[in-house]
Design an enzyme around this catalytic site. Structure first.
Site, PDB file in Angstrom:
ATOM      1  N   HIS A 299       0.823  -1.202   0.000  1.00  0.00           N
ATOM      2  CA  HIS A 299       0.000   0.000   0.000  1.00  0.00           C
ATOM      3  C   HIS A 299       0.862   1.259   0.000  1.00  0.00           C
ATOM      4  O   HIS A 299       0.366   2.366  -0.145  1.00  0.00           O
ATOM      5  CB  HIS A 299      -0.903  -0.025   1.238  1.00  0.00           C
ATOM      6  CG  HIS A 299      -2.091   0.870   1.141  1.00  0.00           C
ATOM      7  ND1 HIS A 299      -1.987   2.238   0.997  1.00  0.00           N
ATOM      8  CD2 HIS A 299      -3.412   0.612   1.149  1.00  0.00           C
ATOM      9  CE1 HIS A 299      -3.197   2.759   0.935  1.00  0.00           C
ATOM     10  NE2 HIS A 299      -4.070   1.796   1.025  1.00  0.00           N
ATOM     11  N   CYS A 300       2.189   1.106   0.170  1.00  0.00           N
ATOM     12  CA  CYS A 300       3.007   2.305   0.406  1.00  0.00           C
ATOM     13  C   CYS A 300       3.848   2.733  -0.790  1.00  0.00           C
ATOM     14  O   CYS A 300       3.572   3.756  -1.406  1.00  0.00           O
ATOM     15  CB  CYS A 300       3.899   2.071   1.622  1.00  0.00           C
ATOM     16  SG  CYS A 300       2.953   1.839   3.126  1.00  0.00           S
ATOM     17  N   LEU A 301       4.884   1.945  -1.113  1.00  0.00           N
ATOM     18  CA  LEU A 301       5.878   2.450  -2.076  1.00  0.00           C
ATOM     19  C   LEU A 301       5.335   2.756  -3.470  1.00  0.00           C
ATOM     20  O   LEU A 301       5.731   3.767  -4.056  1.00  0.00           O
ATOM     21  CB  LEU A 301       7.073   1.491  -2.161  1.00  0.00           C
ATOM     22  CG  LEU A 301       7.883   1.333  -0.873  1.00  0.00           C
ATOM     23  CD1 LEU A 301       9.256   0.744  -1.157  1.00  0.00           C
ATOM     24  CD2 LEU A 301       8.043   2.635  -0.113  1.00  0.00           C
TER      25      LEU A 301
END
Ligand code: NAD
Length: 418
Positions: free
Chosen positions: A258-260
């Site tokens: 969900h982040c990078l």
């Protein structure tokens, strides 16, 4: 205190259970009725929170999952941990907006609202606060406390759990900061106060952009090094012996989760919109990391080519669908893109991943299998994409005729390393 955690996902659930464990009365509010139902049955889907911990918190009455907005009523502290995706490449803040509207209905003077979702600098004060204020008739700072505290949860990390990881905290004024810091000081060992929500919002994006850019750097070096006939992994290990000024990152099949793949674009979008400038580091990192699945596929083609074979009609066994080892999170996972590319080229693709249970995002043409001697022996190539500790690597080395190891977990005559 009565604590409401809006969103019971990878971030919200660990927070809610931790808050319950220190003695707060916690409502885990989520609009996903299915998720609430399984939580109410005491079933965890997050590795870092055992079902036993949920059951214990429910038993002593400190935690309850709910999909009814009215259960948000009467909160002293509300923390928002809802998704912040990109839709058509643009930040999609609808979940934060919905959460603000819901909480505004139950907001009382003296209460504290904290945003935790990762987002671009300015969101708390420019978007979140006005929605809370409009819906409640109260003023942030003057009537209620408002702050931002980014989450640093690292699913599957055995050393740095929720409690041990320092937490950046902020508030829209001194009283808000005090309330936000006091809440987290009970939950984590160390809190790190900053001047305003904007610095806290940027700190989170800086952390993720730093990782994204450095992974892109080693990925690009890995591709060059191969053509220069240099073992990039040895070079990385050697560079890592420097005790200062270097931090180790390793190549891989791309970035996921969900982040990078998402967060750095929140920052570049903001920079472009506010300043009319491109955030070149992010664009470059997106480009390199986003193309790593193509590179992995290319390496599979090269390996087949050496044997005068084609991808079309070959049987490929992928090991690992999750974006990260020892987790079951396959969101944005590069493994999904690799499988799609190979399927499109006519390969028969099978995949083993003992952690990934949710198959919604997985290509329907992909066959899910267990890692067995038979599967290994029947595969024309095995591609190790996620090096879960649960895989039997001796079995892989003993029975696979050809392996493309994207994580340098294996060695031997049949192993090619990314
Ligand atoms: N997963 C991570 O490792 C991680 C780490 C740090 C930060 N974050 C950030 O934290 C935020 C949440 O991520 P996540 O991984 O927990 O997401 P998630 O998808 O696992 O969970 C979010 C939950 O929010 C619920 N939800 C959506 N809208 C809602 C609403 N209006 N009211 C109540 N519930 C609602 C969804 O149903 C879902 O269960 C994101 O901004 C993400 O970037 C995630």
């Amino acid at each position: 205190m009565r604590v409401v955690v809006v969103g019971q996902g990878y971030v919200g659930l660990p927070l809610a259970i931790r808050a319950a464990e220190v003695g707060h009365e916690v409502i885990g509010y989520d609009v996903d009725a299915g998720r609430v139902k399984s939580l109410a049955a005491g079933v965890s889907f997050v590795e870092d929170v055992s079902s036993e911990r949920i059951a214990a918190a429910m038993e002593n009455g400190t935690y309850r999952a709910s999909d009814a907005a009215r259960d948000c009523g009467g909160f002293d502290i509300a923390v928002v941990t809802v998704p912040t995706p990109l839709t058509d490449g643009v930040p999609d803040l609808r979940y934060i907006e919905e959460s603000a509207r819901t909480l505004a209905r139950y907001l009382r003077p003296g209460a504290t609202v904290i945003l935790e979702s990762t987002t671009y600098p300015g969101t708390t004060q420019e978007l979140f606060a006005p929605l809370l204020e409009d819906g409640s008739g109260l003023t942030a700072g003057a009537d209620f406390n408002l702050g931002y505290s980014p989450e640093r949860i690292d699913p599957g990390n055995p050393v740095w759990g929720f409690k041990e990881t320092p937490k950046v905290v902020s508030g829209v004024d001194a009283a808000s900061l005090k309330a936000v810091q006091a809440f987290y000081a009970e939950l984590v060992d160390t809190t790190v106060p900053v001047g305003s929500p904007k610095e806290a919002e940027l700190a989170k994006l800086l952390e993720n952009t730093f990782r994204h850019v450095n992974i892109a750097l080693v990925n690009e070096i890995a591709m060059f090094a191969r053509h220069l006939d240099i073992d990039v992994w040895q070079a990385i290990d050697a560079a890592s012996s420097k005790p200062f000024g270097f931090m180790k990152f390793t190549p891989g099949p791309g970035v996921g989760g969900h982040c990078l793949p998402i967060d750095p674009s929140y920052l570049s979008w903001r920079v472009q919109r506010e300043l009319g400038q491109n955030f070149r580091f992010v664009e470059l990192a997106n480009d390199i990391n986003g193309h790593m699945p193509d590179y992995v596929t290319r390496r599979v083609m090269d390996a087949f080519n050496k044997q005068r074979r084609s991808v079309n009609g070959s049987r490929v066994l992928l090991l690992g669908l999750a974006y990260k080892k020892n987790t079951g999170d396959a969101r944005e996972s590069p493994s999904l893109r690799v499988s799609q590319l190979l399927l499109d080229m006519g390969a028969e693709v099978r995949a083993a991943d003992p952690h990934v249970v949710e198959t919604a995002a997985v290509d329907s043409r992909l066959v899910r299998v267990e890692l067995t001697q038979q599967e290994l022996a029947a595969a024309d190539v095995v591609v190790l994409l996620t090096d879960h500790d649960a895989f039997d690597y001796d079995l892989v080395m003993a029975h696979a005729s050809l392996v493309l190891d994207c994580r340098r977990r294996l060695s031997g005559p049949t192993i090619e390393v990314l």
